[in-house]
Scaffold this active site. Structure first.
Site, PDB file in Angstrom:
ATOM      1  N   THR A 174     -21.439 -13.463 -71.063  1.00  0.00           N
ATOM      2  CA  THR A 174     -20.771 -14.737 -70.365  1.00  0.00           C
ATOM      3  C   THR A 174     -21.853 -15.372 -69.627  1.00  0.00           C
ATOM      4  OG1 THR A 174     -18.546 -13.795 -70.046  1.00  0.00           O
ATOM      5  CG2 THR A 174     -19.132 -15.547 -68.584  1.00  0.00           C
ATOM      6  N   ARG A 202      -6.401 -13.911 -75.803  1.00  0.00           N
ATOM      7  CA  ARG A 202      -6.724 -13.088 -74.656  1.00  0.00           C
ATOM      8  C   ARG A 202      -7.661 -14.190 -73.876  1.00  0.00           C
ATOM      9  NH1 ARG A 202     -12.165 -12.183 -72.329  1.00  0.00           N
ATOM     10  NH2 ARG A 202     -11.876 -10.339 -70.887  1.00  0.00           N
ATOM     11  N   ASP A 205     -11.749 -13.454 -67.305  1.00  0.00           N
ATOM     12  CA  ASP A 205     -11.944 -14.273 -65.912  1.00  0.00           C
ATOM     13  C   ASP A 205     -12.722 -15.281 -65.613  1.00  0.00           C
ATOM     14  OD1 ASP A 205     -14.334 -12.819 -66.831  1.00  0.00           O
ATOM     15  OD2 ASP A 205     -14.898 -12.486 -64.877  1.00  0.00           O
ATOM     16  N   GLY A 226     -19.186  -9.645 -67.453  1.00  0.00           N
ATOM     17  CA  GLY A 226     -18.555  -8.133 -67.838  1.00  0.00           C
ATOM     18  C   GLY A 226     -17.137  -8.332 -68.041  1.00  0.00           C
ATOM     19  N   GLY A 228     -13.898  -8.941 -67.888  1.00  0.00           N
ATOM     20  CA  GLY A 228     -13.214 -10.112 -66.880  1.00  0.00           C
ATOM     21  C   GLY A 228     -12.050  -9.292 -66.409  1.00  0.00           C
TER      22      GLY A 228
HETATM   23  N1  GLY Z   1     -16.410 -12.050 -68.140  1.00  0.00           N
HETATM   24  C1  GLY Z   1     -16.001 -12.609 -69.552  1.00  0.00           C
HETATM   25  C2  GLY Z   1     -14.829 -12.226 -69.886  1.00  0.00           C
HETATM   26  O1  GLY Z   1     -14.329 -11.142 -69.694  1.00  0.00           O
HETATM   27  O2  GLY Z   1     -14.469 -12.706 -70.923  1.00  0.00           O
END
Ligand code: GLY
Length: 316
Positions: A174, A202, A205, A226, A228
């Site tokens: 990300t 899905r 975060d 990481g 999320g």
């Molecule tokens: N941190 C990005 C995700 O989990 O999609």
């Protein structure tokens, strides 16, 4: 008796920090800040650069698709001065989800749009459409499908995707940005294609305000990359900014956020955080060696990269 003269608080140099993969975008953001542009403009501009880069397979164009081969994007933006935010999730077919998120914030009485509604709004504002699945990301998807004993045709008609996702899913990354401008305003932006080969629909975060990132001009901002799910379960970045508000240093806040993530049990173990305090101090922490973060202030000719503090999970 000695007298003291109250010193006016010095404003920190305008600065942007990012996850390591945001480094190449920082000079463009710093040029905006140097000209007196806002932190909000700077973080959006930086996010757009990474979204359009097909070489980053964790964000926008060229991002890894879900298990069905569709690139679904999550993005959000927070203005730490007005406490307004905009967010999109599971958006498909648009090059700049961050700009759609900003338009949600500025043009609608809402914070978040998902899926078909987000795409409808993106079309309504004339957002640029794009086929996000590049030949490289398609090839990567087909290779992973093959390892899971599937093809594009067989997965399209599979009855149960859950077991295939468990086999294929791969957290990739990300990109996030937090900026402080000449007036001391703080803003943040996060954009991602989410976990590679995730279950369709899905949401991670990145579009969840207070989980993937949060900004408050009074105290600073924080942003995660990481797994999320860890940041969502701990409301990691709102908690981090609350800790800044209590007077903790950026380094303490970053390390505590990762320690909190390490205390969770369940899928996923990797989380990274960057923290920029309102006084310009910044720090970052991670669960895993080798993850860096980048920063650049007005006056620096190029972005710099620093290692993150590593906070290991205690063995149970
Ligand atoms: N941190 C990005 C995700 O989990 O999609």
């Amino acid at each position: 008796m000695p007298t003291t003269t109250a010193q006016p608080l010095r404003k920190p140099a305008p600065t942007i920090i990012s996850s390591g993969n945001g480094r190449a975008a920082l000079p463009a953001g710093v040029r905006i800040l140097a000209k007196g542009g806002s932190a909000l403009e700077a973080v959006e501009a930086c996010a757009r650069i990474v979204e359009a880069d097909p070489k980053d397979d964790t964000v926008g164009l060229g991002g890894l698709p879900n298990v069905l081969g569709v690139v679904e994007l999550d993005a959000s933006i927070v203005d730490g001065t007005t406490h307004t935010a905009g967010s999109v999730a599971a958006l498909t077919g648009f090059l700049h989800p961050i700009t759609v998120a900003r338009a949600v914030m500025e043009q609608l009485p809402h914070v978040m749009l998902v899926g078909a509604g987000a795409a409808r709004f993106a079309r309504e504002i004339g957002a640029e459409e794009a086929d996000l699945l590049t030949p490289d990301s398609r090839k990567h998807w087909i290779e992973r499908l093959r390892l899971a004993k599937h093809t594009p045709a067989s997965i399209a008609t599979a009855h149960a995707l859950g077991p295939v996702v468990l086999e294929m899913v791969k957290e990739r990354g990300t990109v996030n940005f937090i900026a402080i401008d000449k007036r001391g305003n703080v803003a943040s932006a996060v954009t991602t294609s989410g976990w590679g080969f995730k279950y369709p629909g899905r949401v991670g975060d990145s579009p969840i305000i207070g989980a993937g990132h949060y900004s408050d001009t009074r105290y600073g901002g924080a942003a995660c990359t990481g797994f999320g799910e860890l940041a969502m379960r701990n409301v990691t970045t709102k908690t981090a900014v609350d800790r800044l508000a209590r007077g903790e240093s950026a380094a303490e806040v970053a390390e505590e956020a990762i320690a909190d993530a390490n205390a969770l049990v369940g899928h996923g173990s990797r989380l990274n955080i960057v923290v920029l305090a309102a006084n310009g101090e910044h720090a970052a922490a991670t669960t895993k060696r080798g993850v860096q973060y980048a920063y650049q202030s007005v006056g620096m000719t190029r972005a710099a990269v620093r290692p993150r503090a590593i906070v290991r999970r205690r063995s149970r």
